[in-house]
Scaffold this motif. Structure first.
Motif, PDB file in Angstrom:
ATOM      1  N   THR A   1      -9.070  -0.010   7.888  1.00 40.64           N
ATOM      2  CA  THR A   1      -8.801   1.300   7.272  1.00 40.64           C
ATOM      3  C   THR A   1     -10.083   1.874   6.663  1.00 40.64           C
TER       4      THR A   1
ATOM      5  N   ALA B   1      -6.395  -5.301   7.881  1.00 41.16           N
ATOM      6  CA  ALA B   1      -5.930  -3.906   7.851  1.00 41.16           C
ATOM      7  C   ALA B   1      -6.714  -3.090   6.833  1.00 41.16           C
TER       8      ALA B   1
ATOM      9  N   ALA C   1       3.915   0.578   2.719  1.00 43.45           N
ATOM     10  CA  ALA C   1       3.871  -0.461   3.752  1.00 43.45           C
ATOM     11  C   ALA C   1       2.903  -1.541   3.270  1.00 43.45           C
ATOM     12  N   TRP C   2       2.599  -2.485   4.114  1.00 46.04           N
ATOM     13  CA  TRP C   2       1.806  -3.642   3.699  1.00 46.04           C
ATOM     14  C   TRP C   2       0.506  -3.703   4.480  1.00 46.04           C
ATOM     15  N   MET C   3      -0.519  -4.243   3.858  1.00 42.53           N
ATOM     16  CA  MET C   3      -1.805  -4.474   4.523  1.00 42.53           C
ATOM     17  C   MET C   3      -2.212  -5.926   4.320  1.00 42.53           C
TER      18      MET C   3
ATOM     19  N   VAL D   1      -5.669   5.059   8.686  1.00 41.68           N
ATOM     20  CA  VAL D   1      -4.942   4.033   7.946  1.00 41.68           C
ATOM     21  C   VAL D   1      -4.243   3.065   8.898  1.00 41.68           C
ATOM     22  N   CYS D   2      -4.463   1.803   8.623  1.00 35.72           N
ATOM     23  CA  CYS D   2      -3.918   0.711   9.429  1.00 35.72           C
ATOM     24  C   CYS D   2      -3.170  -0.232   8.496  1.00 35.72           C
ATOM     25  N   TYR D   3      -1.919  -0.518   8.831  1.00 36.32           N
ATOM     26  CA  TYR D   3      -1.106  -1.445   8.036  1.00 36.32           C
ATOM     27  C   TYR D   3      -0.926  -2.746   8.812  1.00 36.32           C
ATOM     28  N   TRP D   4      -0.197  -3.673   8.192  1.00 34.73           N
ATOM     29  CA  TRP D   4       0.242  -4.893   8.863  1.00 34.73           C
ATOM     30  C   TRP D   4       1.749  -4.786   9.034  1.00 34.73           C
ATOM     31  N   SER D   5       2.194  -4.855  10.262  1.00 29.30           N
ATOM     32  CA  SER D   5       3.633  -4.801  10.521  1.00 29.30           C
ATOM     33  C   SER D   5       4.226  -6.195  10.345  1.00 29.30           C
TER      34      SER D   5
ATOM     35  N   LYS E   1      -1.208   3.275  12.114  1.00 29.27           N
ATOM     36  CA  LYS E   1      -0.221   4.330  11.874  1.00 29.27           C
ATOM     37  C   LYS E   1      -0.462   5.501  12.819  1.00 29.27           C
TER      38      LYS E   1
ATOM     39  N   ALA F   1       0.858  -1.190   0.000  1.00 29.63           N
ATOM     40  CA  ALA F   1       0.000   0.000   0.000  1.00 29.63           C
ATOM     41  C   ALA F   1       0.893   1.238   0.000  1.00 29.63           C
TER      42      ALA F   1
END
Lengths: 131, 131
Positions: free
Chosen positions: B47, B43, B37-39, B53-57, B66, B23
């Motif tokens: 979002t 996520a 970053a990645w979702m 916005v929410c990613y996958w760590s 975030k 993303a």
């Protein structure tokens, strides 16, 4: 030596287990995000050396000189490496359209509520791009 | 039903073998490419649902909202899916800075000839972001 000419850039890039790094292409003046594709070390080197953007085609497993079939080339303006070295941003001057669908960018589908909406029109008939 | 509310978007996204999709975050008005970053599906759903916005760590193997530590949140303006469904472009309104180094964007290192040049200054001391 060609091999060492871009050594600093290549050393700063962390290629993944497949030897690839994602590269975001952005139109340098308008700021449009055109597409995202992948590069290997050879594609990065060729891009920096030639000034024309070259990716790695995962489907064809070969260098993909953007526009070699469609004529829609990308001229390199600046290659940037992100803070942890695992993503590139290539600022380019895109001839015509970036997307194989004949649209300026690949990001023409928006998720709005429960719907997917096309937010960008076809500019060039794909039949004209790949004839 | 929450599960089906974003079904069209989720069905259009081709997550990779790890269940992730890259993303790209872009500031909606200035056009700055802030970060990549990645979702995962969760996520993406969070979002779209929350508007933040929410990613996958990948390092923490967990959802990464975030700004939850740094305060530098990203408010969603538009989520776009590319032509082959394997990359997202999230247009956001970024509070402060996107990069953990305290810079506005993560793409502050340019490859120019044989050199790597920093093209963006630190705006917020990272000690202030993560205190």
């Amino acid at each position: 030596m060609i091999m060492s000419q871009f050594a600093a850039a290549l050393a700063a890039i962390h290629f993944n287990q497949d030897g690839l790094v994602p590269a975001i292409a952005q139109q340098f003046d308008s700021g449009e995000v055109l597409m995202m594709a992948w590069m290997n070390a050879e594609a990065v080197r060729e891009t920096l050396e030639s000034g024309r953007v070259c990716y790695w085609s995962r489907s064809r497993q070969g260098l993909w000189r953007k526009g070699e079939t469609s004529g829609q080339q990308q001229r390199l303006k600046e290659l940037l490496i992100d803070c942890d070295g695992d993503t590139l941003l290539v600022k380019v001057d895109q001839d015509g359209v970036a997307c194989h669908t004949g649209r300026r960018t690949c990001f023409y589908t928006a998720a709005r509520g429960q719907d997917l909406i096309e937010v960008e029109a076809v500019k060039i008939d794909p039949k004209e791009l790949y004839k």
